[in-house]
Write a protein that holds these residues in place. Structure first.
Motif, PDB file in Angstrom:
ATOM      1  N   ILE A 223     -20.642 -71.404   4.457  1.00  0.00           N
ATOM      2  CA  ILE A 223     -21.305 -70.373   3.642  1.00  0.00           C
ATOM      3  C   ILE A 223     -21.587 -69.119   4.474  1.00  0.00           C
ATOM      4  CG2 ILE A 223     -23.462 -69.828   2.412  1.00  0.00           C
ATOM      5  CD1 ILE A 223     -23.458 -72.851   1.553  1.00  0.00           C
ATOM      6  N   GLU A 224     -22.088 -69.309   5.696  1.00  0.00           N
ATOM      7  CA  GLU A 224     -22.405 -68.158   6.552  1.00  0.00           C
ATOM      8  C   GLU A 224     -21.143 -67.339   6.853  1.00  0.00           C
ATOM      9  OE1 GLU A 224     -25.141 -66.847   7.450  1.00  0.00           O
ATOM     10  OE2 GLU A 224     -24.525 -65.457   9.025  1.00  0.00           O
ATOM     11  N   ILE A 225     -20.058 -68.026   7.174  1.00  0.00           N
ATOM     12  CA  ILE A 225     -18.818 -67.296   7.484  1.00  0.00           C
ATOM     13  C   ILE A 225     -18.263 -66.633   6.218  1.00  0.00           C
ATOM     14  CG2 ILE A 225     -16.432 -67.508   8.319  1.00  0.00           C
ATOM     15  CD1 ILE A 225     -18.549 -67.727  10.525  1.00  0.00           C
ATOM     16  N   THR A 226     -18.379 -67.307   5.090  1.00  0.00           N
ATOM     17  CA  THR A 226     -17.922 -66.704   3.831  1.00  0.00           C
ATOM     18  C   THR A 226     -18.690 -65.409   3.549  1.00  0.00           C
ATOM     19  OG1 THR A 226     -17.332 -68.863   2.931  1.00  0.00           O
ATOM     20  CG2 THR A 226     -17.670 -67.087   1.339  1.00  0.00           C
ATOM     21  N   GLU A 227     -20.015 -65.454   3.742  1.00  0.00           N
ATOM     22  CA  GLU A 227     -20.810 -64.236   3.526  1.00  0.00           C
ATOM     23  C   GLU A 227     -20.387 -63.137   4.491  1.00  0.00           C
ATOM     24  OE1 GLU A 227     -24.934 -65.670   3.643  1.00  0.00           O
ATOM     25  OE2 GLU A 227     -24.977 -65.272   1.488  1.00  0.00           O
ATOM     26  N   GLN A 228     -20.125 -63.510   5.741  1.00  0.00           N
ATOM     27  CA  GLN A 228     -19.674 -62.508   6.716  1.00  0.00           C
ATOM     28  C   GLN A 228     -18.351 -61.880   6.277  1.00  0.00           C
ATOM     29  OE1 GLN A 228     -21.046 -61.146   9.309  1.00  0.00           O
ATOM     30  NE2 GLN A 228     -22.800 -62.455   9.775  1.00  0.00           N
TER      31      GLN A 228
END
Lengths: 377, 99
Positions: free
Chosen positions: A337-342
């Protein structure tokens, strides 16, 4: 390989006393389904990453617990791979899509840890170790302390360098309203915190946390968005003493090599990463084993600020396990999720400029299971 | 708490590890102990390498922190493991002491 991250949902991490495991899992799941702009009935299968609920609350058979609450009758699976349960659930969901069995899958990582006393959690987590390690009175902080000692002995890594991991990740967490500990700390604070297992201190360690994350993965490739282009899992001996080396996690090297090859990428292409910093030494090992720096240089690499927001490749922009929190079954999903948001450029104050390719590394035990994913726009 | 049959099965293996010599590879001092070991904390645990090349994590006994260094020689000994109540079976296990 091209699997679309169609939707994401994440609860706050922390001591969430007013919510049970199902509350957390559903909150994240419904957010992910809504973000994917599909309905519950479009979900073909549900994969649940969870390690502890059977031991600490007596609830096994977790898949149908989630599907029935979503009003679904589709296939459901609970995946257990210690602290890599979430990453493994994502990996297996991808295999279900690649096999052509499912089009849209929901992956939920969820853990409810703060209902149990810490001694029970410590005991339950040690289920991810070998029987001989348990008989020797080892704990997970102690196992990672042994890895830290080996690194200190061989490469002269210092306790201050270990502490820099914690300082950086707390800084990142201070920019994340979902983080359990959204505040900064100093090197001195880390060094002077309570001894857990020498040289690991309290602030070298990730906390006990509640939380859930969910992603909707899809075979849909006809639109712009974030895609998983590499997914690999590897394993190693469950008993740390039986490893070829105490200064590397071989499974990280193997999984990273495979995931990067699938994506057609080099580690130098990665612009942002989420790695498994359950203890500060773990992030230093990850930097070396993933190839961000040379073996033995992890401490100096972290100290050089290359991995801090604004550096060459920011690592653990969420705050990592250390400061965002570590609800063990949720962690691997939260990393995606964190990488997707980035990559969507929706990370606000912790946005990494020019982020178009990211990597996640999720570790089970002391590296007996490692899952690596590569994501691209 | 281990069941009596588990303790019995475990005790049968102790002879295979008696008086084995080796050396410390790495060690740590455990302050936060797991259930059953609280009364012993803080205590030392090491990964040891025996003369036959095999490796094992073992609790260290009869030693002080200043004695613990990589390559320090050890020998295995039998000691009581954990703490049990009056009506439970006492379990013994292999530990190591520096020599």
């Amino acid at each position: 390989m091209k699997i679309k991250v169609k939707g994401i949902g994440l609860t706050k991490f922390g001591e969430l006393w007013n919510k049970n495991l199902l509350d957390l899992a559903l909150e994240a799941s419904l957010e992910a389904i809504n973000d994917a702009r599909i309905t519950n009935n479009d979900i073909d299968a549900v994969y649940v990453g969870n390690m502890l609920i059977g031991k600490i609350a007596g609830q096994d058979h977790l898949g149908p617990v989630i599907t029935s609450s979503l009003g679904l009758n589709c296939a459901s699976f609970r995946i257990e791979g210690a602290c890599a349960s979430g990453g493994l659930a994502v990996h297996l969901a991808i295999q279900g899509i690649l096999a052509g069995t499912y089009k849209n899958v929901l992956v939920v990582g969820a853990e409810k840890m703060t209902d149990a006393p810490s001694s029970q959690i410590t005991w339950a987590l040690m289920g991810a170790s070998s029987s001989q390690e348990r008989k020797a009175g080892l704990t997970f902080p102690a196992l990672y302390a042994l890895l830290a000692q080996a690194h200190i002995q061989k490469y002269k890594t210092t306790r201050e360098e270990l502490a820099q991991v914690s300082v950086k990740n707390h800084f990142h967490a201070s920019l994340n309203n979902k983080a359990q500990y959204p505040f900064e700390i100093s090197v001195e604070k880390v060094l002077n915190s309570s001894a857990i297992s020498y040289p690991i201190t309290l602030f070298d360690s990730s906390p006990i946390s509640d939380g859930a994350g969910a992603v909707v993965l899809s075979s849909d490739t006809d639109s712009k968005g974030v895609y998983i282009t590499g997914s690999a899992a590897s394993s190693d001996t469950i008993d740390l003493a039986q490893r070829e080396s105490l200064t590397e996690l071989k499974a990280t090297k193997l999984a990273a090599k495979s995931a990067l090859a699938q994506a057609g990428m080099e580690i130098s292409d990665i612009k942002v990463a989420e790695v498994h910093d359950c203890f500060t030494i773990a992030e230093i090992l990850a930097m070396e084993d993933l190839g961000f720096c040379q073996k033995g240089m992890g401490g100096k690499f972290v100290t050089s600020r290359c991995t801090r927001l604004g550096g060459r490749c920011p690592v653990n922009t969420s705050g990592g396990l250390k400061a965002c929190g570590h609800p063990v079954g949720a962690t691997g999903v939260k990393q995606i999720i964190e990488i997707t948001e980035q990559l969507r450029k929706t990370s606000g104050k912790r946005q990494v400029r020019n982020a178009n390719c990211g990597l996640t590394q999720n570790v089970g035990g002391t590296g007996a299971t490692v899952v690596v994913h590569v994501l691209q726009t | 708490m281990s069941s009596p049959v588990t303790v019995w099965r475990h005790h049968k293996n102790i002879r295979n590890y008696l008086r084995k010599k080796g050396k410390i590879l790495v060690w740590t001092k455990v302050f936060n102990a797991p259930a059953g070991f609280e009364h012993e904390a803080p205590y030392f645990v090491a990964i040891v390498k025996f003369e036959d090349g095999t490796k094992m994590p073992l609790q260290l006994v009869e030693c002080e922190e200043k004695d613990l260094k990589p390559n320090r020689k050890i020998i295995t000994v039998v000691r009581k493991r954990g703490k049990v109540s009056l009506d439970e079976v006492i379990e013994y296990g292999i530990k190591a002491k520096p020599i």
